[in-house]
Design a protein around this motif. Structure first.
Motif, PDB file in Angstrom:
ATOM      1  N   PRO A 152      64.631  30.761  56.456  1.00 33.14           N
ATOM      2  CA  PRO A 152      63.238  30.337  56.222  1.00 33.14           C
ATOM      3  C   PRO A 152      62.366  30.579  57.444  1.00 33.14           C
ATOM      4  N   ALA A 153      61.091  30.840  57.176  1.00 33.59           N
ATOM      5  CA  ALA A 153      60.110  30.928  58.261  1.00 33.59           C
ATOM      6  C   ALA A 153      59.791  29.518  58.763  1.00 33.59           C
ATOM      7  N   THR A 154      59.446  29.414  60.016  1.00 32.87           N
ATOM      8  CA  THR A 154      59.083  28.111  60.584  1.00 32.87           C
ATOM      9  C   THR A 154      57.752  28.238  61.317  1.00 32.87           C
ATOM     10  N   GLY A 155      57.108  27.138  61.500  1.00 29.43           N
ATOM     11  CA  GLY A 155      55.850  27.144  62.233  1.00 29.43           C
ATOM     12  C   GLY A 155      55.291  25.732  62.353  1.00 29.43           C
ATOM     13  N   THR A 156      54.049  25.644  62.754  1.00 34.79           N
ATOM     14  CA  THR A 156      53.385  24.358  62.996  1.00 34.79           C
ATOM     15  C   THR A 156      52.180  24.214  62.074  1.00 34.79           C
ATOM     16  N   GLY A 184      57.892  34.139  53.839  1.00 38.21           N
ATOM     17  CA  GLY A 184      57.373  32.943  54.491  1.00 38.21           C
ATOM     18  C   GLY A 184      56.690  33.224  55.807  1.00 38.21           C
ATOM     19  N   ASN A 185      56.759  34.444  56.289  1.00 39.85           N
ATOM     20  CA  ASN A 185      56.125  34.785  57.564  1.00 39.85           C
ATOM     21  C   ASN A 185      54.627  35.028  57.350  1.00 39.85           C
ATOM     22  N   VAL A 186      53.899  33.980  57.009  1.00 36.17           N
ATOM     23  CA  VAL A 186      52.461  34.112  56.758  1.00 36.17           C
ATOM     24  C   VAL A 186      51.719  34.185  58.072  1.00 36.17           C
ATOM     25  N   GLY A 187      50.596  34.850  58.047  1.00 36.69           N
ATOM     26  CA  GLY A 187      49.829  35.045  59.261  1.00 36.69           C
ATOM     27  C   GLY A 187      49.152  33.775  59.747  1.00 36.69           C
ATOM     28  N   SER A 188      48.605  33.834  60.917  1.00 39.68           N
ATOM     29  CA  SER A 188      47.938  32.683  61.522  1.00 39.68           C
ATOM     30  C   SER A 188      46.528  32.517  60.959  1.00 39.68           C
ATOM     31  N   GLN A 191      49.181   0.053  56.953  1.00 40.47           N
ATOM     32  CA  GLN A 191      49.068  -1.235  56.263  1.00 40.47           C
ATOM     33  C   GLN A 191      48.134  -1.152  55.062  1.00 40.47           C
ATOM     34  N   ASN A 192      47.402  -0.076  54.986  1.00 36.91           N
ATOM     35  CA  ASN A 192      46.490   0.059  53.855  1.00 36.91           C
ATOM     36  C   ASN A 192      47.210   0.486  52.577  1.00 36.91           C
ATOM     37  N   GLY A 193      48.524   0.798  52.728  1.00 36.87           N
ATOM     38  CA  GLY A 193      49.285   1.204  51.559  1.00 36.87           C
ATOM     39  C   GLY A 193      49.118   2.680  51.268  1.00 36.87           C
ATOM     40  N   CYS A 194      49.769   3.066  50.206  1.00 33.48           N
ATOM     41  CA  CYS A 194      49.735   4.491  49.868  1.00 33.48           C
ATOM     42  C   CYS A 194      48.368   4.876  49.310  1.00 33.48           C
ATOM     43  N   ASN A 195      47.946   6.073  49.608  1.00 33.82           N
ATOM     44  CA  ASN A 195      46.654   6.567  49.185  1.00 33.82           C
ATOM     45  C   ASN A 195      46.867   7.891  48.461  1.00 33.82           C
ATOM     46  N   ASN A 196      46.421   7.967  47.251  1.00 34.65           N
ATOM     47  CA  ASN A 196      46.597   9.200  46.504  1.00 34.65           C
ATOM     48  C   ASN A 196      45.391  10.120  46.617  1.00 34.65           C
ATOM     49  N   SER A 197      44.611   9.916  47.659  1.00 35.05           N
ATOM     50  CA  SER A 197      43.445  10.782  47.891  1.00 35.05           C
ATOM     51  C   SER A 197      43.792  11.914  48.845  1.00 35.05           C
ATOM     52  N   ALA A 198      45.082  12.279  48.923  1.00 36.82           N
ATOM     53  CA  ALA A 198      45.484  13.334  49.868  1.00 36.82           C
ATOM     54  C   ALA A 198      44.841  14.666  49.544  1.00 36.82           C
ATOM     55  N   GLY A 199      44.284  14.779  48.341  1.00 35.99           N
ATOM     56  CA  GLY A 199      43.607  16.020  48.012  1.00 35.99           C
ATOM     57  C   GLY A 199      42.440  16.300  48.929  1.00 35.99           C
ATOM     58  N   SER A 200      41.963  15.281  49.665  1.00 32.81           N
ATOM     59  CA  SER A 200      40.874  15.506  50.634  1.00 32.81           C
ATOM     60  C   SER A 200      41.395  16.058  51.949  1.00 32.81           C
ATOM     61  N   LEU A 201      42.722  16.189  52.069  1.00 34.57           N
ATOM     62  CA  LEU A 201      43.304  16.752  53.298  1.00 34.57           C
ATOM     63  C   LEU A 201      43.269  18.280  53.237  1.00 34.57           C
ATOM     64  N   GLN A 202      42.987  18.848  54.399  1.00 38.88           N
ATOM     65  CA  GLN A 202      43.032  20.308  54.543  1.00 38.88           C
ATOM     66  C   GLN A 202      44.138  20.641  55.560  1.00 38.88           C
ATOM     67  N   ILE A 203      44.977  21.618  55.225  1.00 35.81           N
ATOM     68  CA  ILE A 203      46.098  22.014  56.111  1.00 35.81           C
ATOM     69  C   ILE A 203      45.841  23.443  56.582  1.00 35.81           C
ATOM     70  N   ALA A 204      46.199  23.730  57.832  1.00 32.69           N
ATOM     71  CA  ALA A 204      46.039  25.081  58.393  1.00 32.69           C
ATOM     72  C   ALA A 204      47.147  25.343  59.425  1.00 32.69           C
ATOM     73  N   ASN A 205      47.245  26.592  59.785  1.00 38.75           N
ATOM     74  CA  ASN A 205      48.169  26.969  60.876  1.00 38.75           C
ATOM     75  C   ASN A 205      47.433  27.875  61.840  1.00 38.75           C
ATOM     76  N   SER A 206      47.356  27.446  63.079  1.00 40.06           N
ATOM     77  CA  SER A 206      46.674  28.284  64.075  1.00 40.06           C
ATOM     78  C   SER A 206      47.559  29.444  64.527  1.00 40.06           C
ATOM     79  N   SER A 207      48.902  29.281  64.416  1.00 36.84           N
ATOM     80  CA  SER A 207      49.842  30.356  64.777  1.00 36.84           C
ATOM     81  C   SER A 207      50.592  30.779  63.525  1.00 36.84           C
ATOM     82  N   ALA A 208      51.050  32.037  63.525  1.00 41.82           N
ATOM     83  CA  ALA A 208      51.759  32.564  62.360  1.00 41.82           C
ATOM     84  C   ALA A 208      53.085  31.842  62.163  1.00 41.82           C
ATOM     85  N   MET A 209      53.523  31.785  60.904  1.00 39.67           N
ATOM     86  CA  MET A 209      54.853  31.307  60.595  1.00 39.67           C
ATOM     87  C   MET A 209      55.829  32.469  60.784  1.00 39.67           C
ATOM     88  N   THR A 210      56.891  32.267  61.524  1.00 35.35           N
ATOM     89  CA  THR A 210      57.788  33.382  61.887  1.00 35.35           C
ATOM     90  C   THR A 210      59.247  33.025  61.617  1.00 35.35           C
TER      91      THR A 210
END
Length: 425
Positions: free
Chosen positions: A93-97, A164-168, A189-208
């Motif tokens: 598998p490719a790995t990254g941050t 899985g080696n997607v670019g940065s 303590q606020n408990g689980c929140n199902n509003s995670a759809g408001s989260l944005q994920i990115a990778n500044s470095s490529a997955m390698t």
């Protein structure tokens, strides 16, 4: 006349008498000859001689002989080993941050992971899952488009292989937050929140590091066995060639080798062969390709001249004879045997030697002394001049007389050596 006839008869008788007298004198004093045999006692001598051999030694040195240090050229031969084994390599598998930001109206929020690792889709076919290091971790959520570069989460592609080696610099939404356990936005303590759809994920470095399943060539255990067999065959062949070179270089000399096999030194330089791999093992084997290996062999030895060695043994035996005596002819010299042999011409030889020695005699003065002596007087005189236990025998020819020949040239003195009841020349 009567007187003249008488004178003629007297002259004839006188000449005849003179001839007869000369004949008698010749028979008594000139024609006889004598052989006198002198038996002189000989003493047995035995010795075990040790001879040292070194390069540059003078041939005349007692108990030492010159030798030669022989060295062959370096012989080399190549052989090849081709891998026949194959091994399947599993995809990797490719790995990254991954980095996060909040795409909603609120600010200063925190993201807490709880439970199973979340999965993030990077397009339609590739997804990433946080590693165990990312679980139970809290990440500050800056407002997009800023990302949490200071506190990132390690992730592995959950679709194996090179895809899985997607670019940065890519970004995507959280695809399965509702099935990822509890995701707290803000304080846990606020408990689980199902509003995670408001989260944005990115990778500044490529997955390698992602790799598809492959098949690689490896050295099997049978390849290594075959390589060892090849190497041993080359070792034997080159060793035999080196030994033939030594024998050719020695010529008429003898290569010195002691009972332990020392003396002929063969140096074999073998390469390091590959290690056979168990292709069914879980750990990957080293990738292999056809390799060429080289074997090198050289040889060295010390050599000596056997005739020179025997001459040294004889010289040592002669050195044991008293100064007023001499070694008799035909001593027994045993075959020199190598006791030890080393490189550089250093050898030690030993040999057994035996013979007889007797006192030196100058027969010429004795021959003159006994001329015209009686046989008895000659025997007594000669015994007085010879060492103890000697014998004297006299034989006259063509007949015995009370005296020996008047002329010493008609007397032959023969010396024999008496050794344990028998004669030696």
């Amino acid at each position: 006349s009567l007187w003249a006839g008488q004178r003629h008869r007297n002259l004839t008788l006188g000449v005849g008498g003179g001839i007869l007298l000369v004949g008698i004198l010749a028979v008594l004093f000139v024609l006889p000859w004598a052989t006198i045999t002198l038996g002189v006692r000989a003493h047995q001598l035995s010795d075990t001689v040790t001879i040292q051999g070194t390069v540059g030694t003078s041939q005349g040195t007692l108990d030492q002989i010159p030798t030669e240090a022989l060295q062959t050229t370096t012989l080399s031969q190549n052989f090849t080993v081709t891998p026949s084994g194959t091994q399947q390599l599993a995809p990797v598998p490719a790995t990254g941050t991954l980095e996060f930001c909040w795409n909603g109206a609120s600010t200063g929020l925190m993201l807490s992971f709880q439970g199973n690792s979340p999965e993030f889709k990077a397009g339609s076919s590739v997804g990433f899952t946080t590693t165990s290091a990312g679980e139970n971790q809290t990440v500050s959520l800056p407002s997009c488009p800023s990302y949490s570069q200071g506190v990132a989460v390690q992730a592995d592609a959950n679709t194996l292989g090179a895809q899985g080696n997607v670019g940065s610099g890519q970004s995507w939404n959280w695809s399965n937050y509702s099935n990822s356990g509890c995701i707290s936005i803000g304080s846990p303590q606020n408990g689980c929140n199902n509003s995670a759809g408001s989260l944005q994920i990115a990778n500044s470095s490529a997955m390698t590091g992602g790799a598809n399943a492959t098949t690689q060539s490896v050295f099997s255990t049978s390849d290594v066995s075959a390589a060892q067999s090849q190497m041993q065959t080359v070792d034997t062949s080159l060793t035999q060639k080196a030994q033939r070179q030594l024998r050719k270089a020695a010529g008429s000399l003898v290569l010195a080798q002691d009972p332990s096999g020392n003396g002929i030194d063969v140096t074999v330089t073998n390469p390091t062969l590959p290690t056979g791999c168990n292709t069914s093992a879980s750990n990957p084997c080293p990738a292999a390709k056809t390799q060429t290996f080289t074997v090198s062999v050289s040889a060295a030895a010390s050599a000596y001249n056997p005739q020179v060695a025997r001459a040294a043994v004889l010289k040592d035996l002669r050195s044991k004879v008293p100064t007023d005596a001499e070694l008799l002819a035909d001593p027994h010299i045993g075959t020199p045997r190598v006791v030890s042999a080393g490189a550089g011409g250093s050898i030690t030889l030993t040999a057994k030697a035996s013979g007889y020695w007797a006192a030196k005699l100058d027969l010429k003065p004795l021959q003159k002394k006994v001329a015209f002596m009686s046989p008895g007087s000659a025997r007594t005189y000669l015994l007085s001049q010879l060492p103890g236990a000697s014998t004297v025998s006299i034989r006259q020819s063509p007949f015995g007389l009370p005296w020996l020949p008047l002329f010493s040239g008609r007397i032959h003195l023969v010396r024999v050596s008496i050794t344990q009841g028998r004669n030696a020349g």
